[in-house]
Write a protein that holds these residues in place. Structure first.
Motif, short mmCIF file in Angstrom:
data_model
loop_
_atom_site.label_atom_id
_atom_site.label_comp_id
_atom_site.label_asym_id
_atom_site.label_seq_id
_atom_site.Cartn_x
_atom_site.Cartn_y
_atom_site.Cartn_z
N SER A 31 3.51 67.40 39.36
CA SER A 31 4.37 66.58 40.06
C SER A 31 4.92 65.31 39.43
O SER A 31 4.09 64.82 38.51
N ALA A 32 5.97 64.75 39.61
CA ALA A 32 6.52 63.77 39.07
C ALA A 32 6.75 62.62 39.83
O ALA A 32 7.22 63.14 41.29
N ASN A 33 6.44 61.50 39.81
CA ASN A 33 6.80 60.10 40.30
C ASN A 33 7.93 59.59 39.87
O ASN A 33 7.87 58.97 38.90
N VAL A 34 9.03 59.52 40.38
CA VAL A 34 10.46 59.23 39.81
C VAL A 34 10.56 57.82 40.02
O VAL A 34 10.93 57.68 41.48
N ALA A 35 10.94 56.73 39.19
CA ALA A 35 11.20 55.57 39.43
C ALA A 35 12.74 55.41 40.30
O ALA A 35 13.58 56.62 39.96
N CYS A 36 12.73 54.67 41.28
CA CYS A 36 14.03 54.67 42.00
C CYS A 36 14.98 53.66 41.97
O CYS A 36 15.71 53.10 42.83
N ILE A 60 9.01 66.58 42.96
CA ILE A 60 9.78 65.35 42.84
C ILE A 60 9.22 64.41 43.97
O ILE A 60 9.43 64.44 45.25
N GLY A 61 8.69 63.50 43.34
CA GLY A 61 8.14 62.32 44.42
C GLY A 61 8.59 61.16 44.10
O GLY A 61 9.23 60.64 42.95
N ALA A 62 9.08 60.26 45.07
CA ALA A 62 9.70 58.90 45.06
C ALA A 62 8.48 57.90 44.60
O ALA A 62 7.45 57.84 45.06
N ALA A 104 16.97 70.44 47.17
CA ALA A 104 15.62 70.15 47.17
C ALA A 104 15.39 69.00 48.15
O ALA A 104 15.92 68.25 48.50
N ALA A 105 13.89 68.81 48.45
CA ALA A 105 13.37 67.91 49.22
C ALA A 105 12.28 66.98 48.49
O ALA A 105 11.78 67.58 47.22
N LEU A 106 12.04 65.95 48.67
CA LEU A 106 10.79 65.22 48.35
C LEU A 106 9.48 65.91 48.33
O LEU A 106 9.43 66.33 49.62
N SER A 107 8.63 65.88 47.38
CA SER A 107 7.22 66.34 47.61
C SER A 107 6.12 65.34 47.96
O SER A 107 5.22 65.75 48.52
N HIS A 108 6.49 64.05 47.89
CA HIS A 108 5.47 62.89 48.10
C HIS A 108 6.20 61.68 47.67
O HIS A 108 7.25 61.62 47.32
N VAL A 109 5.18 60.45 48.00
CA VAL A 109 5.70 59.27 47.74
C VAL A 109 4.41 58.59 46.94
O VAL A 109 3.18 58.90 47.55
N LYS A 110 4.59 57.90 45.91
CA LYS A 110 3.67 57.13 45.33
C LYS A 110 4.00 55.88 44.67
O LYS A 110 5.04 55.73 44.09
N PRO A 111 3.55 54.61 45.47
CA PRO A 111 3.90 53.42 45.18
C PRO A 111 3.51 52.91 43.53
O PRO A 111 2.70 53.71 43.00
N HIS A 112 4.41 52.05 43.05
CA HIS A 112 4.39 51.83 41.61
C HIS A 112 3.40 50.61 41.33
O HIS A 112 3.66 49.67 42.08
N GLY A 113 2.79 50.54 40.29
CA GLY A 113 2.51 49.28 39.70
C GLY A 113 1.81 48.33 40.48
O GLY A 113 0.90 48.47 41.32
#
Length: 255
Positions: A31-36, A60-62, A104-113
């Motif tokens: 799983s990747a948490n991709v900077a937006c 692909i995660g936001a 494709a679609a997003l798989s998840h969301v993970k807040p950053h920092g």
């Protein structure tokens, strides 16, 4: 059968600035948490990162943050619930467009920092994040730390939760992460990080920075992509987890 997801924070380069080792890390994770674009990333990097994830079958995660490019999203901004809601929904939508363009679609969301850390205790921030994810898609899983206000708020909304733990960060006794400014906050030794991850997965506990042992539910283990030792850490984790009889694969919320 033990099972764990491996995730990393990626796509954080922007403009002329190259951050992380994405091309080497992505093939090793699930799983990747991709900077937006708010703490790192730009449209070109976002598209390239989505393409790399699809090439390697990586979720692909936001990875939304405060609007803090200069501070890499690690400075606390005292934002209102509505500001957090708007910032998070905006960033989810931006990354989702690149995923959708590739079918494709997003798989998840993970807040950053700082946003993620602040949501550990701050209910206002947690509500803003959860509302944004829920309004985008109430079935979209949210990565959250055990014991956090963010996890509690997500569960109140019925949002799927992925319990995230950190192999390369030290923990406080309340389950929060040790401030990066403190000595010992980061774990750079690959063998030690692997030992900690295995214990969290198989025993459901972690040793805190002051030597206590606390319960820690683990669905996904994070290694930070901007860590200079990221590739060595992920390689060691994969090898050691497999040797310990732990399968590596995409997470199931609340498993």
């Amino acid at each position: 059968m033990y099972r764990i997801d491996l995730n990393s924070d990626l796509g954080e380069s922007f403009g002329a600035y190259s951050i992380g080792q994405d091309e080497h890390v992505i093939p090793l994770i699930t799983s990747a948490n991709v900077a937006c674009g708010f703490h790192g990333g730009d449209p070109v990097v976002m598209r390239r990162t989505v393409d790399r994830c699809l090439q390697h079958g990586v979720g692909i995660g936001a990875h939304p943050s405060y609007p803090d490019l200069a501070g890499f999203g690690r400075r606390l901004l005292h934002a209102s619930e509505e500001e957090v809601y708007g910032d998070v929904l905006y960033q989810i939508g931006a990354l989702s467009a690149f995923a959708r363009a590739r079918g494709a679609a997003l798989s998840h969301v993970k807040p950053h920092g700082a946003m993620n850390n602040h949501s550990f205790r701050d209910a206002v921030t947690a509500r803003g994040i959860v509302r944004a994810v829920y309004d985008y898609d109430p079935a979209l899983p949210l990565f959250a730390m055990p014991y956090s206000a963010l996890k509690a708020e997500a569960e109140r909304h019925g949002l799927p939760v992925i319990n995230e733990v950190f192999a390369d960060r030290a923990y406080n006794a309340d389950g929060s992460l040790v401030d990066r400014k403190r000595p010992g906050a980061m774990v750079h030794d690959a063998a030690l990080a692997a030992d900690r991850a295995i214990r969290m997965v198989k025993e459901g506990v972690v040793e805190t920075i002051d030597g206590q042992v606390i319960a820690m539910q683990a669905d996904s283990v994070c290694v930070h992509g901007d860590n200079p030792a990221a590739v060595a850490l992920v390689q060691a984790l994969r090898q050691r987890l497999t040797e310990a009889g732990i399968a590596i694969g995409r997470p199931a919320a609340g498993q």
